[in-house]
Design a protein around this motif. Structure first.
Motif, short mmCIF file in Angstrom:
data_model
loop_
_atom_site.label_atom_id
_atom_site.label_comp_id
_atom_site.label_asym_id
_atom_site.label_seq_id
_atom_site.Cartn_x
_atom_site.Cartn_y
_atom_site.Cartn_z
N UNK A 141 -9.30 4.06 -4.07
CA UNK A 141 -10.09 3.31 -5.04
C UNK A 141 -11.38 4.05 -5.34
N UNK A 142 -11.82 4.06 -6.61
CA UNK A 142 -13.06 4.77 -6.95
C UNK A 142 -14.30 4.05 -6.44
N UNK A 143 -15.35 4.80 -6.16
CA UNK A 143 -16.65 4.30 -5.71
C UNK A 143 -16.49 3.38 -4.51
N UNK A 144 -16.78 2.06 -4.62
CA UNK A 144 -16.66 1.20 -3.44
C UNK A 144 -15.20 1.10 -3.00
N UNK A 145 -14.28 1.30 -3.93
CA UNK A 145 -12.86 1.26 -3.60
C UNK A 145 -12.33 -0.12 -3.28
N UNK A 146 -13.15 -1.14 -3.45
CA UNK A 146 -12.79 -2.49 -3.00
C UNK A 146 -11.72 -3.11 -3.91
N UNK A 147 -10.70 -3.67 -3.28
CA UNK A 147 -9.77 -4.55 -3.98
C UNK A 147 -9.17 -5.53 -2.99
N UNK A 157 -16.93 6.81 -2.36
CA UNK A 157 -15.71 6.72 -3.15
C UNK A 157 -14.54 7.54 -2.63
N UNK A 158 -13.33 7.08 -2.95
CA UNK A 158 -12.10 7.81 -2.63
C UNK A 158 -11.75 8.85 -3.69
N UNK A 159 -12.53 8.88 -4.78
CA UNK A 159 -12.14 9.72 -5.91
C UNK A 159 -12.19 11.21 -5.60
N UNK A 160 -12.78 11.58 -4.45
CA UNK A 160 -12.73 13.00 -4.04
C UNK A 160 -11.31 13.41 -3.67
N UNK A 161 -10.35 12.47 -3.73
CA UNK A 161 -8.95 12.84 -3.57
C UNK A 161 -8.53 13.80 -4.67
N UNK A 162 -9.24 13.73 -5.82
CA UNK A 162 -8.93 14.66 -6.92
C UNK A 162 -9.29 16.09 -6.54
N UNK A 212 -10.87 18.08 -19.94
CA UNK A 212 -11.05 17.14 -18.82
C UNK A 212 -11.00 17.87 -17.49
N UNK A 213 -11.58 17.23 -16.45
CA UNK A 213 -11.37 17.69 -15.08
C UNK A 213 -10.53 16.67 -14.31
N UNK A 214 -10.28 15.51 -14.94
CA UNK A 214 -9.47 14.41 -14.39
C UNK A 214 -10.07 13.79 -13.14
N UNK A 215 -11.40 13.87 -13.03
CA UNK A 215 -12.14 13.09 -12.06
C UNK A 215 -13.24 12.32 -12.79
#
Length: 484
Positions: A170-176, A372-377, A256-259
């Protein structure tokens, strides 16, 4: 440097006339400077022809890390074979968007009390402000609390789980939470699955940045009540799913860099969806609503990109002896990595601040540390690793065009290979640097670069900027020490 200055001074006093045969002072001095560049500058100022070698000892000269490095490298053949296998698993992945659903209905083990969050494990008490804000928002959305005060009392009783622990990102806080919709991405090559919540930007303050007010709640309800059933119908009509690898590859050729730059990717996804939505006979007013939501959210594709990267990297997990990094993640309190040969173990350190560009009225004092988890990119070889393909990114996160190109070139020094599908036009279509190697990070001292959004440190305030940050080398050193 001191010896060179003395030689120059002596030559000046004597006029260079020496009786010693082949005396160095009768020759032009040429120097090779190793290490600190300041010494090279001193030589150049004295008109000495100088070659500077940018060199650091492995592991910054730490004896314990160097000893462990030598120990681990005794198994180099096993490591090389394991890394070749892990990299091939990553590069061969075929991420396809196949479905949508509520988290509790599609993610194994997800219950009504589960709340997922970005990064390594963290308790309610240790959560940063914006992550607590998203948790508050989730509790209000789920009907478990009527306001912030009540949510803060309930929060400690919830079951907090890192997204990565349930094959999610999940991006940023990743909360869901249980009744929030998620996208389902399947790796058609290996058969594994990954999930990500719908992107919440486009209306009101974004939930993923810690907002929880009524405008944020309205967007969360829209995602559940309108977007979820609509996209489900489109996917059912299509039948075969949507190839995310193809969309990402196209978007990298479109700036784009897709992040953090996803304008082209979002457009390409919409281009694929429109005919399926038409075939599903989606009502006119819903089509308009969906179109405007995507139009106002240039980051809509982010969660698809992240899930595609997650499902690809998960295929490379749990390969004995492999030093390939399978996750880089941050929760605003700590940042950490996971490594293929070390399973699900986290190696963490305090979250650093982001080097950012801020919206008017905000400064570094307002910013929460990296999150955030977005560093998965980046872990999968895109994002900041592909910034040479996304030169306009410098306007968002800072730096120059040359910086963007250098980021991509530098990341090649710490990765095991390059992508077969994701290429960079500005660098003659070379593949993006892929497969971060713990050993190469330690040997070179180069820390992986990440571009990211910045959340306000106080719950409820949302996004305040964007910038660049590095995953600290200390987490790689901790991972190295864990290898037997």
């Amino acid at each position: 440097m001191l010896h060179v200055k003395r030689m120059l001074k002596f030559k000046e006093i004597t006029g260079g006339k020496q009786s010693m045969k082949n005396n160095i002072l009768n020759q032009d001095v040429k120097a090779i400077n190793v290490g600190l560049e300041i010494f090279a500058k001193d030589l150049v100022e004295n008109n000495i022809e100088t070659v500077h070698l940018d060199w650091l000892p492995p592991a910054s000269g730490r004896s314990d890390i160097n000893e462990q490095l030598k120990t681990v490298l005794r198994k180099k053949e096993l490591i090389d074979a394991a890394n070749e296998k892990a990299l091939d698993k990553l590069l061969s992945a075929q991420p396809v968007w196949t479905g949508v659903g509520l988290a509790k209905d599609v993610i194994p083990g997800f219950t009504d009390t589960t709340i997922c969050h970005a990064g390594p494990p963290v308790t309610w008490e240790r959560m940063c402000g914006p992550m607590q804000g998203s948790v508050i928002g989730a509790l209000i959305y789920e009907g478990l609390a009527k306001d912030e005060e009540e949510a803060r009392k309930i929060a400690p009783t919830m079951n907090f789980v890192p997204c990565h622990s349930v094959n999610s990102v999940g991006p940023m806080t990743g909360v869901f939470s249980a009744n929030m919709p998620v996208i389902i991405v399947e790796n058609k090559e290996s058969g594994n699955v990954a999930y990500s919540p719908f992107n919440s930007q486009g209306r009101g303050k974004p939930f993923a940045f810690g907002a929880f007010g009524e405008d944020t709640q309205e967007m969360l309800r829209y995602l559940r009540d309108v977007m979820l059933p609509t996209l489900n119908k489109a996917l059912q009509v299509r039948g075969e799913g949507i190839d995310l690898k193809m969309i990402t590859a196209q978007a990298l050729h479109m700036g784009d860099d897709c992040h953090n730059r996803l304008i082209a990717a979002t457009g390409q996804l919409w281009k694929v969806l429109v005919p399926e939505l038409a075939k599903a006979r989606i009502p006119h007013e819903v089509m308009i609503s969906l179109g405007y939501t995507m139009y106002h959210n240039n980051w809509y594709y982010l969660n698809f990109s992240m899930a595609a990267c997650k499902v690809s990297l998960d295929a490379a997990r749990n390969i004995e002896h492999s030093t390939l990094v399978t996750a880089m993640a941050r929760n605003g309190t700590e940042v950490g990595i996971q490594v293929s040969g070390l399973g699900d173990q986290w190696f963490t350190i305090k979250a650093p601040k982001v080097r950012g560009k801020y919206y008017p009225g905000y400064t570094d004092e307002d910013a929460n540390p990296d999150m955030g988890d977005s560093a998965i990119t980046e872990t999968a070889g895109i994002g900041a690793f592909a910034m040479a393909a996304a030169l306009p990114m410098t306007q968002l996160v800072g730096g120059t065009v040359q910086d963007a190109i250098n980021f991509t070139k530098d990341m090649r020094k710490i990765t095991l290979g390059e992508s077969r599908n994701y290429t960079i036009p500005t660098l003659n279509f070379i593949g993006t640097p892929t497969g971060i190697d713990v050993l190469k990070v330690i040997e070179t001292g180069i820390e992986p670069i990440i571009n990211t959004g910045i959340a306000h440190k106080v719950a409820g305030n949302g996004i305040i900027g964007a910038g660049l940050v590095n995953m600290p080398i200390e987490v790689f050193e901790k991972a190295l020490l864990a290898f037997k």
